[in-house]
Design a protein around this motif. Structure first.
Motif, PDB file in Angstrom:
ATOM      1  N   GLY A   1       0.827  -1.200   0.000  1.00  9.60           N
ATOM      2  CA  GLY A   1       0.000   0.000   0.000  1.00  9.60           C
ATOM      3  C   GLY A   1       0.861   1.251   0.000  1.00  9.60           C
ATOM      4  O   GLY A   1       2.085   1.185   0.102  1.00  9.60           O
ATOM      5  N   TYR A   2       0.210   2.397  -0.121  1.00  7.35           N
ATOM      6  CA  TYR A   2       0.921   3.664  -0.188  1.00  7.35           C
ATOM      7  C   TYR A   2       1.638   3.974   1.122  1.00  7.35           C
ATOM      8  O   TYR A   2       1.272   3.463   2.192  1.00  7.35           O
ATOM      9  N   THR A   3       2.635   4.814   1.048  1.00  6.24           N
ATOM     10  CA  THR A   3       3.315   5.297   2.247  1.00  6.24           C
ATOM     11  C   THR A   3       2.305   5.942   3.189  1.00  6.24           C
ATOM     12  O   THR A   3       1.531   6.809   2.786  1.00  6.24           O
ATOM     13  N   GLY A   4       2.298   5.500   4.460  1.00  5.63           N
ATOM     14  CA  GLY A   4       1.403   6.085   5.453  1.00  5.63           C
ATOM     15  C   GLY A   4      -0.025   5.582   5.381  1.00  5.63           C
ATOM     16  O   GLY A   4      -0.916   6.187   5.993  1.00  5.63           O
ATOM     17  N   CYS A   5      -0.271   4.461   4.679  1.00  7.38           N
ATOM     18  CA  CYS A   5      -1.655   3.988   4.522  1.00  7.38           C
ATOM     19  C   CYS A   5      -2.144   3.179   5.717  1.00  7.38           C
ATOM     20  O   CYS A   5      -3.310   2.798   5.771  1.00  7.38           O
ATOM     21  N   GLY A   6      -1.241   2.855   6.669  1.00  4.92           N
ATOM     22  CA  GLY A   6      -1.663   2.141   7.868  1.00  4.92           C
ATOM     23  C   GLY A   6      -1.077   0.751   8.029  1.00  4.92           C
ATOM     24  O   GLY A   6      -1.480   0.002   8.928  1.00  4.92           O
ATOM     25  N   LYS A   7      -0.108   0.394   7.198  1.00  5.76           N
ATOM     26  CA  LYS A   7       0.456  -0.967   7.257  1.00  5.76           C
ATOM     27  C   LYS A   7       1.125  -1.249   8.600  1.00  5.76           C
ATOM     28  O   LYS A   7       0.872  -2.285   9.228  1.00  5.76           O
TER      29      LYS A   7
ATOM     30  N   GLY B   1       8.300   6.038   5.690  1.00  3.97           N
ATOM     31  CA  GLY B   1       8.215   6.739   4.417  1.00  3.97           C
ATOM     32  C   GLY B   1       7.826   8.187   4.573  1.00  3.97           C
ATOM     33  O   GLY B   1       8.353   9.073   3.873  1.00  3.97           O
ATOM     34  N   GLU B   2       6.888   8.467   5.475  1.00  7.09           N
ATOM     35  CA  GLU B   2       6.473   9.858   5.718  1.00  7.09           C
ATOM     36  C   GLU B   2       7.639  10.673   6.268  1.00  7.09           C
ATOM     37  O   GLU B   2       7.857  11.824   5.871  1.00  7.09           O
TER      38      GLU B   2
END
Length: 545
Positions: free
Chosen positions: A38-44, A429-430
């Motif tokens: 998933g995208y950076t900061g999506c909650g993984k 990532g953030e």
């Protein structure tokens, strides 16, 4: 039989309105291999930590996480293992043997059993020769392997991994993933792995879970997820074989690895190779921006040389990428080029002036800037906004102007939602994106980047690549040390391999990557013998249509 079931899971961090997770539901079967992307900061990371109760973050939680009956409502810590992206934050002891024994000691096992289990585990993971070594002496790949071994030795039923290959070179990363799959196969341990680097791991997974903004948007076998998300922005980070399948608009089953992609390509070409002629690099006589001549460096007087008579020339407006294995000296080279470390022989010049002649910090004021490998070291304030304003204020801007400039930069680089957060509370990532913004606010003429794509999703990498090319067009010079081969191929005018203290095979991307076997793009491996000369999916598709 399900090992774990998540139902309608939502989670919101304190002092925030937007949920980090929203209505997430899925189950993990015993012995399965699951990939979370998933995208950076999506909650993984949030999701992974909620699955290990003793590491669950503080906040508002709704929904349920249920475990198999033999694990109970609150599994013992040893039943769920965790491997993070930074082994330096996870390793807690000074010796390899003690790191392996640490979890067993906490379980209360006897000394003889601990000896047997540490011995056989070290042998299984190829750490027997390092058994008595200091943990700080290990390479990055060895440390990550040790973290995996320390998690497996306690016989967990579930193994959680949060971007474990993000700091590993391509070959070490492949070896790590091969070992992880072997652990899954040999011991039946359920693996739940969060990753951005999907090229090698995608085909290893039984099931792929994809997330966007805290929601689960896909949960299916790899090829099915490719079909479901082929029009999603997330697809740009999927394996090269899948992207070729989309580019060719093929009706065949979606390939998810190089072997399957090569079969698809052979069919499209009807087994007739079609060479690709790469564009000729434009030769310019731009002035030298940063140069090094005859650099020799070692960390101790009696230690081994890390840099050996190394020379390098970067020209104004050039993007130069350096690849190489973990521990070969890439970070040392960057630190030497910006004066953080001093070689015992050799010279470094910035625009013709020896860096030793720059006084009172003038080297770093509108001159040269280094993005370190660990972005946490960049931040000194309680919020990202304060950090960005502080660097501008230090550069001479007044408070109001600094606040306006920080807000403008944050908007331009897509980090506005992060401005009022503590940098240490951000995802990897953030944090990386915010660190890059802070570095750019100093308006350096030469940018030194140490693993700039660490923790970034494919879309964020694309934006960063566009930014770096724009800066190069404006006359800035960029030197990037990276394990991300695909990123290096996209951004670079010149690529080189650092090995045994010197730079090897420096050349334009097409010449560099088509000349390599291991340090090359997945597209180039797929095109080998079929579309020679191609290093990008788009180039292969153009020849195969």
């Amino acid at each position: 039989m399900d090992l774990l079931t998540v139902k309608d899971l939502s989670f919101t961090y304190p002092k925030t309105e937007t949920p980090a997770l929203e209505g997430v539901s899925f189950s993990l079967k015993r012995g399965g291999f699951y990939l979370l992307c998933g995208y950076t900061g999506c909650g993984k990371t949030t999701l992974l930590r909620l699955l290990k109760p003793e590491l669950a973050p503080f906040g508002t939680l709704a929904g349920t996480v249920g475990f198999a009956p033999d694990m109970g409502d609150a599994p013992a810590p040893n039943e769920i293992g965790l491997v993070t992206q930074d082994p330096n934050e996870q390793i807690v002891t000074d010796k390899v043997w003690h790191e392996l024994a640490f979890g067993l000691e906490n379980m209360g096992l006897g000394q003889e059993e601990i000896r047997i289990r540490t011995g056989e585990t070290a042998s299984y993971f190829g750490l027997a020769e390092k058994f008595g070594a200091a943990t700080e002496s290990l390479s990055g790949g060895e440390k990550q392997l040790l973290s995996l071994a320390a998690a497996v030795i306690t016989s967990p039923k579930l193994l959680l991994l949060d971007e474990p290959t993000s700091q590993l070179d391509p070959i070490t990363a492949m070896n790590f993933l091969d070992t992880l799959k072997r652990v899954n196969r040999d011991f039946g341990i359920t693996v739940f792995l969060a990753e951005h680097r999907l090229e090698e791991v995608f085909s290893l997974a039984d099931t792929v879970l994809a997330m966007d903004a805290g929601k689960l948007i896909a949960c299916a076998p790899p090829a099915e997820v490719c079909r479901t998300l082929k029009d999603s922005r997330l697809f740009m980070g999927f394996p090269s074989a899948a992207r070729l399948w989309k580019a060719l608009d093929s009706d065949a089953p979606c390939p998810v690895n190089v072997r399957e992609g090569k079969t698809l390509l052979q069919t499209a070409l009807k087994n007739e190779p079609k060479p690709f002629t790469p564009p000729q690099p434009v030769k310019t006589e731009a002035p030298e921006a940063l140069s090094a001549k005859g650099l020799w460096f070692r960390y101790t007087k009696d230690g081994a040389d890390v840099l050996k008579d190394l020379s390098l020339t970067l020209r104004q407006g050039e993007v130069f990428s350096i690849l190489g294995a973990n521990g070969v000296g890439k970070t040392t080279l960057l630190q030497t080029l910006c004066g953080v470390r001093r070689p015992y022989h050799g010279r470094v010049k910035l625009y013709g002036k020896d860096i030793k002649d720059f006084k009172r910090g003038s080297l770093y004021k509108n001159g040269i800037s280094l993005l370190p490998q660990d972005p946490k070291t960049v931040f000194i304030k309680d919020t990202v906004r304060e950090d960005l304003e502080e660097i501008l204020h230090a550069g001479g801007q007044k408070k109001e102007a600094a606040a306006e400039a920080a807000a403008t930069a944050a908007d331009a680089y897509g980090v506005t939602p992060l401005l009022d957060k503590n940098p240490l509370d951000l995802s990897g990532g953030e944090r990386q994106k915010c660190a890059i913004v802070k570095m750019l606010l100093t308006e350096p003429r030469v940018l030194l980047l140490d693993e700039p794509t660490k923790g970034l999703d494919a879309y964020s990498k694309q934006r960063l690549a566009q930014l770096l090319r724009k800066l190069a067009d404006e006359g800035k010079t960029v030197l990037a040390v990276t394990h991300d081969i695909e990123f290096a191929a996209v951004i670079s005018d010149t690529c080189a391999l650092l090995f045994d203290g010197v730079l090897l095979a420096a050349g334009a991307p097409h010449a560099f990557f088509t000349g390599n076997t291991f340090y090359t793009t997945a597209a180039a491996r797929m095109a080998s013998g079929l579309v020679p000369g191609a290093i990008f999916v788009e180039e292969i598709a153009r020849c195969a249509r």
